[in-house]
Enzyme design. Structure first.
Site, PDB file in Angstrom:
ATOM      1  N   ARG A  89       5.220   6.664 -10.367  1.00  0.00           N
ATOM      2  CA  ARG A  89       5.530   6.137  -9.030  1.00  0.00           C
ATOM      3  C   ARG A  89       4.933   4.744  -8.899  1.00  0.00           C
ATOM      4  O   ARG A  89       3.727   4.571  -9.112  1.00  0.00           O
ATOM      5  CB  ARG A  89       4.966   7.080  -7.965  1.00  0.00           C
ATOM      6  CG  ARG A  89       5.074   6.531  -6.569  1.00  0.00           C
ATOM      7  CD  ARG A  89       4.615   7.531  -5.500  1.00  0.00           C
ATOM      8  NE  ARG A  89       4.745   6.855  -4.218  1.00  0.00           N
ATOM      9  CZ  ARG A  89       3.724   6.504  -3.450  1.00  0.00           C
ATOM     10  NH1 ARG A  89       2.484   6.828  -3.776  1.00  0.00           N
ATOM     11  NH2 ARG A  89       3.930   5.843  -2.336  1.00  0.00           N
ATOM     12  N   HIS A 133       4.901  -0.832   0.027  1.00  0.00           N
ATOM     13  CA  HIS A 133       3.507  -0.398  -0.120  1.00  0.00           C
ATOM     14  C   HIS A 133       2.629  -1.581   0.319  1.00  0.00           C
ATOM     15  O   HIS A 133       1.863  -2.124  -0.459  1.00  0.00           O
ATOM     16  CB  HIS A 133       3.229   0.047  -1.555  1.00  0.00           C
ATOM     17  CG  HIS A 133       2.025   0.932  -1.709  1.00  0.00           C
ATOM     18  ND1 HIS A 133       2.068   2.168  -2.321  1.00  0.00           N
ATOM     19  CD2 HIS A 133       0.739   0.769  -1.330  1.00  0.00           C
ATOM     20  CE1 HIS A 133       0.859   2.711  -2.329  1.00  0.00           C
ATOM     21  NE2 HIS A 133       0.027   1.871  -1.732  1.00  0.00           N
ATOM     22  N   GLU A 179       2.746   5.448   3.590  1.00  0.00           N
ATOM     23  CA  GLU A 179       1.657   5.610   4.555  1.00  0.00           C
ATOM     24  C   GLU A 179       1.796   4.707   5.785  1.00  0.00           C
ATOM     25  O   GLU A 179       0.958   3.821   6.023  1.00  0.00           O
ATOM     26  CB  GLU A 179       0.305   5.379   3.865  1.00  0.00           C
ATOM     27  CG  GLU A 179       0.094   6.282   2.672  1.00  0.00           C
ATOM     28  CD  GLU A 179      -1.287   6.124   2.041  1.00  0.00           C
ATOM     29  OE1 GLU A 179      -2.003   5.175   2.378  1.00  0.00           O
ATOM     30  OE2 GLU A 179      -1.650   6.975   1.205  1.00  0.00           O
ATOM     31  N   ASN A 304       0.664  12.233   0.640  1.00  0.00           N
ATOM     32  CA  ASN A 304      -0.556  11.712   0.007  1.00  0.00           C
ATOM     33  C   ASN A 304      -1.744  12.431   0.625  1.00  0.00           C
ATOM     34  O   ASN A 304      -1.939  12.374   1.847  1.00  0.00           O
ATOM     35  CB  ASN A 304      -0.696  10.203   0.255  1.00  0.00           C
ATOM     36  CG  ASN A 304       0.386   9.402  -0.446  1.00  0.00           C
ATOM     37  OD1 ASN A 304       1.172   9.944  -1.216  1.00  0.00           O
ATOM     38  ND2 ASN A 304       0.420   8.105  -0.192  1.00  0.00           N
ATOM     39  N   TYR A 306      -5.945  13.223   0.277  1.00  0.00           N
ATOM     40  CA  TYR A 306      -7.231  12.908  -0.347  1.00  0.00           C
ATOM     41  C   TYR A 306      -8.388  13.743   0.191  1.00  0.00           C
ATOM     42  O   TYR A 306      -9.271  14.143  -0.544  1.00  0.00           O
ATOM     43  CB  TYR A 306      -7.579  11.425  -0.123  1.00  0.00           C
ATOM     44  CG  TYR A 306      -6.720  10.492  -0.923  1.00  0.00           C
ATOM     45  CD1 TYR A 306      -7.083  10.113  -2.213  1.00  0.00           C
ATOM     46  CD2 TYR A 306      -5.521  10.011  -0.409  1.00  0.00           C
ATOM     47  CE1 TYR A 306      -6.282   9.261  -2.966  1.00  0.00           C
ATOM     48  CE2 TYR A 306      -4.714   9.162  -1.161  1.00  0.00           C
ATOM     49  CZ  TYR A 306      -5.097   8.791  -2.429  1.00  0.00           C
ATOM     50  OH  TYR A 306      -4.310   7.963  -3.185  1.00  0.00           O
ATOM     51  N   GLU A 358       0.383  11.130  -3.922  1.00  0.00           N
ATOM     52  CA  GLU A 358      -0.939  10.568  -4.242  1.00  0.00           C
ATOM     53  C   GLU A 358      -1.996  11.634  -4.032  1.00  0.00           C
ATOM     54  O   GLU A 358      -1.971  12.367  -3.039  1.00  0.00           O
ATOM     55  CB  GLU A 358      -1.305   9.381  -3.338  1.00  0.00           C
ATOM     56  CG  GLU A 358      -0.561   8.110  -3.628  1.00  0.00           C
ATOM     57  CD  GLU A 358      -1.002   6.953  -2.743  1.00  0.00           C
ATOM     58  OE1 GLU A 358      -2.170   6.941  -2.282  1.00  0.00           O
ATOM     59  OE2 GLU A 358      -0.161   6.075  -2.497  1.00  0.00           O
TER      60      GLU A 358
HETATM   61  O1  IFM Z   1      -5.275   2.810  -2.929  1.00  0.00           O
HETATM   62  C1  IFM Z   1      -4.725   3.518  -1.870  1.00  0.00           C
HETATM   63  C2  IFM Z   1      -3.213   3.478  -1.920  1.00  0.00           C
HETATM   64  O2  IFM Z   1      -2.731   2.191  -1.943  1.00  0.00           O
HETATM   65  C3  IFM Z   1      -2.637   4.163  -0.705  1.00  0.00           C
HETATM   66  N1  IFM Z   1      -3.191   5.487  -0.544  1.00  0.00           N
HETATM   67  C4  IFM Z   1      -4.622   5.639  -0.624  1.00  0.00           C
HETATM   68  C5  IFM Z   1      -5.157   4.959  -1.881  1.00  0.00           C
HETATM   69  C6  IFM Z   1      -6.684   5.131  -1.963  1.00  0.00           C
HETATM   70  O3  IFM Z   1      -7.288   4.569  -0.838  1.00  0.00           O
END
Ligand code: IFM
Length: 457
Positions: A89, A133, A179, A304, A306, A358
């Site tokens: 990606r 992005h 995002e 995404n 985290y 992500e």
């Molecule tokens: O690096 C970023 C990415 O560009 C977008 N999502 C979160 C990642 C980590 O912060």
């Protein structure tokens, strides 16, 4: 995480829980890795300008060179091939292919992406493209106000249609936005990201323009390509810190701003009433037919993930427990929220097939005698894959996983101080080095292919 968790048998069990055609991938974005900021006709983006403003980037760095991927993309594709990736990606830099964000196309810019796409296909790797992005053409910001102006919508749709027309037949998917919450909130309300504005009202209006641009782009691309189309949203599930009404209410609003503000218009054709009420006079101006345009049928949803948000209304705030630790970004490691969240959005929105577009961690990696023993990243990766498999067990349709990121890279306002890559980058020499996590991921993918695709299981 115990040592036995990483055993081949354990990995095999994990693999057997995922669909046979599950895509193993990794992700990057143009501004974070390409460099060549002013080469071959590329126009400046709002991030080039933001980096030039004192105090914006923690280490004072810029993206002039980054990982020099623009010149080294063939080597980087070779790294992906070594990993055994099914999918990659990446994003297209809008100002590289259309320097002013409107009008003339830059053929040299398109030629770069064509070569990259062809190199990926030759290596047997499916290209998944993101159109936006975060690197808006600076010229479009200057001329019309960028995302603050509704007039951006047809420009973005025209750019999307041009990419789809040229490359659609070769692409495994095209996502409109990456995002949008980060774009609107961090760029226009908190000033952490480009263009560095500080107005909640503007941010809310920007978020609506992003949604409109998404809808218009999907519509324009449908007319010229069969490639699967979707969007990528960042989801950070909100948890009340304590079982008290104030924390619950704050967590509901946090969820409204981060998750429902984007999921509701895209999948239900409305904005959440509680968030509209919370925004009051700052709520965006929405015209008749806007929501119908936003609610386009999609072929996939990119999520995404985290961490989670731990919401406390106390002073001082109740900190997140962090039983599994925190990443180098200070983000709590809490994989269980991935399972819960995937199950929740499946139940509430019946989305199209999901890709985890992500997931990954920044870690304070150190090179010792030519090796990086990033056990923390392996544990993070493994625990999140188990959480993903648990969601699949519960009926969630997840088709692929993209580790963020392939390379250490420019982490926005943190500059080069945070390392997310499974390949280490020595920025002085531009040498790439596979971290232990890269070896682990490679073994996992190899095992998956042997047991799930070629094997009888
Ligand atoms: O690096 C970023 C990415 O560009 C977008 N999502 C979160 C990642 C980590 O912060």
């Amino acid at each position: 995480m115990t040592a036995s968790d990483n055993s081949p048998a354990h990995i095999q069990t994990l693999a057997s829980r995922l669909p046979r055609d599950f895509q193993w991938g990794s992700a990057t974005s143009a501004a974070q890795i390409e460099g060549a900021a002013a080469l071959d006709g590329k126009g400046p983006s709002i991030w080039d300008k933001f980096c030039s403003e004192p105090g914006r980037i923690n280490d004072g760095s810029n993206i002039d060179v980054a990982c020099d991927h623009y010149h080294r993309f063939r080597d980087d594709v070779a790294l992906m091939k070594w990993l055994g990736l099914d999918a990659y990606r990446f994003s297209i830099s809008w100002p590289r292919v259309q320097p002013l964000g409107q009008g003339a196309w830059n053929e040299a810019g398109f030629a770069f992406y064509e070569q990259l796409i062809d190199a990926l296909l030759e290596a047997g790797i499916k290209p998944h493209v993101t159109l936006y992005h975060w690197d808006l053409p600076q010229a479009l910001h200057d001329s019309i106000g960028g995302w603050t102006a509704r007039a951006i919508v047809p420009h973005f749709a025209a750019y999307a249609a041009e990419v789809a027309r040229r490359f659609g037949a070769k692409l495994a998917s095209i996502a409109t936005l990456n995002e949008p919450w980060c774009v609107a909130t961090l760029g226009y309300e908190t000033a952490q990201f480009a263009p560095g504005m500080t107005s909640r009202k503007t941010a809310a209006q920007v978020s609506h323009h992003l949604m409109l641009a998404h809808g218009a782009a999907i519509q324009a691309m449908r007319a010229v390509t069969q490639s699967p189309l979707g969007v990528v949203l960042n989801h950070t599930p909100s948890f009340p810190a304590e079982p008290i009404e104030a924390d619950r209410q704050a967590a509901r609003i946090d969820d409204g701003l981060n998750v429902r503000w984007y999921m509701d218009p895209i999948f239900r054709g409305s904005y959440p009433a509680d968030v509209i009420e919370y925004l009051g006079d700052d709520a965006p101006q929405v015209e008749a037919q806007d929501l119908a345009l936003i609610q386009q049928p999609l072929d996939f949803l990119g999520v995404n993930f985290y961490t989670r948000s731990f919401i406390s209304t106390q002073t001082p705030a109740v900190p997140a427990p962090g039983k599994q630790g925190f990443t180098d970004m200070g983000w709590e490691i809490y994989p269980k929220a991935l399972t819960q969240h995937l199950v929740r959005i499946t139940r509430e929105y019946s989305p199209p097939p999901i890709f985890i577009t992500e997931n990954g961690m920044a870690n304070a990696d150190t090179v010792v005698e030519g090796r990086i023993a990033d056990v923390e990243r392996i544990a993070y990766l493994h625990s999140h894959l188990l959480a993903l498999a648990a969601a699949v067990d519960l009926g969630v349709d997840v088709r692929g996983y993209f580790y963020w990121s392939l390379l250490d890279n420019f982490e926005w306002n943190s500059g080069y101080t945070k390392r997310f890559g499974i390949f280490h980058v020595d920025y002085a020499s531009q040498q790439r080095l596979a971290k232990d996590s890269a070896h682990w991921y490679r073994a996992l993918i190899e095992n998956f292919k042997l047991t799930r695709r070629d094997g009888a299981a």
